[in-house]
Design an enzyme around this catalytic site. Structure first.
Site, mmCIF file in Angstrom:
data_model
loop_
_atom_site.group_PDB
_atom_site.id
_atom_site.type_symbol
_atom_site.label_atom_id
_atom_site.label_comp_id
_atom_site.label_asym_id
_atom_site.label_seq_id
_atom_site.Cartn_x
_atom_site.Cartn_y
_atom_site.Cartn_z
ATOM 1 N N ASP A 86 -5.716 9.828 9.618
ATOM 2 C CA ASP A 86 -4.385 9.370 10.008
ATOM 3 C C ASP A 86 -3.935 10.001 11.314
ATOM 4 O O ASP A 86 -4.233 11.160 11.605
ATOM 5 C CB ASP A 86 -3.372 9.694 8.908
ATOM 6 C CG ASP A 86 -3.619 8.882 7.655
ATOM 7 O OD1 ASP A 86 -3.704 7.648 7.782
ATOM 8 O OD2 ASP A 86 -3.747 9.470 6.573
ATOM 9 N N GLU B 254 0.867 -1.176 0.000
ATOM 10 C CA GLU B 254 0.000 0.000 0.000
ATOM 11 C C GLU B 254 0.905 1.228 0.000
ATOM 12 O O GLU B 254 1.735 1.397 0.895
ATOM 13 C CB GLU B 254 -0.927 0.011 1.215
ATOM 14 C CG GLU B 254 -2.059 -0.995 1.103
ATOM 15 C CD GLU B 254 -3.108 -0.844 2.194
ATOM 16 O OE1 GLU B 254 -2.919 -0.003 3.102
ATOM 17 O OE2 GLU B 254 -4.117 -1.567 2.146
#
Length: 268
Positions: free
Chosen positions: A60, A49
């Protein structure tokens, strides 16, 4: 998309779990991106990824936020990310690469243009953490027609009806977020996640992988029991973050990932 499907078919036939590392494109340096990707594959990665840096990465935690900021300061944008995959493909035509990020950079680039360029560069799938369901329904056919998988996310707060719908449209693999919150948090609940993972795997035709909270070989092995694979991000990004040169970054990638590969191979 076919590389993802073939990878999971091979792993299933071997009774092995997928190891999926996440790194931010352009961090710890522009030069390190492709060598680190190759180092991860050598250390046992099955899928990579590759994070697309974004200025407002709301899903995040601090580690990946700062990684994204550093990459943006180096001028990394979507064009660089695609070029990185293109260069990686010159010597690796097998390992699937999934881009992970947010919708805005793709909209600015142009969805149709992005799709064309992503496929040409060798991208296999895209995971957009802030993609609304209605826009997913618009983008999915465009991606599918080009052979690009739109990876979907599910979490502990995803409703049963939503899970049923996601299970029906999931492509490549379904990414289960082990807890609600941001990446990098340390509050893994293996029992609760395991219950949900077993239910998801019974519902969907695609593999189910789990991420968030996986920091080392022990946590990877625990979570892999009820999943088809695990994603490790923040802990790896931390290990790479201050690597002073490409060789050091590659050595750290190998040193971090190899124990996880060994631990997963012990899970049946």
């Amino acid at each position: 998309m076919h590389r993802i499907d073939e990878t999971f078919r091979r792993l299933r036939a071997q009774s092995r779990k997928a190891l999926i590392p996440f790194i931010t494109a352009g961090d710890p340096s522009l030069e390190a991106a492709v060598p680190v990707m190759h180092a991860l594959v050598r250390a046992g990665a099955d899928v990579i990824e590759l994070g697309v840096p974004f200025s407002d990465p709301m899903a995040d935690g601090p580690v990946i936020q700062h990684s994204s900021e550093r990459a943006l300061q180096r001028g990394v944008g979507l064009a660089y990310v695609l070029q990185t995959v293109d260069v990686f493909r010159q010597s690796d035509a097998v390992t699937p690469v999934v881009l992970m990020g947010y919708l805005n950079p793709l909209e600015i680039y142009g969805i149709a243009r992005f799709t064309q360029h992503a496929v040409a560069c060798g991208v296999d799938g895209v995971l957009l953490v802030d993609l609304p369901p209605e826009e997913a329904d618009e983008i999915r056919p465009i991606f599918s027609a080009a052979g690009l998988a739109l990876i979907v996310l599910a979490s502990p707060t995803t409703s049963a009806s939503r899970l049923a719908r996601l299970s029906g449209v999931a492509q490549g693999y379904l990414y289960y977020v082990s807890f609600s919150g941001v990446t990098g948090a340390d509050r893994l609940d293996a029992q609760s996640a395991g219950d949900r993972l077993r239910g998801l795997r019974a519902q969907t035709q695609v593999p189910v992988v789990v991420g968030f909270g996986i920091r080392d070989a022990a946590s990877a092995a625990v979570m892999a029991v009820d999943a088809d694979g695990v994603v490790v991000g923040s802990a790896l990004v931390t290990a790479l973050s201050d690597a002073p040169d490409v060789d050091t970054a590659c050595r750290r990638a190998d040193a971090f990932l190899a124990p996880l590969r060994q631990a997963l191979d012990a899970v049946k």
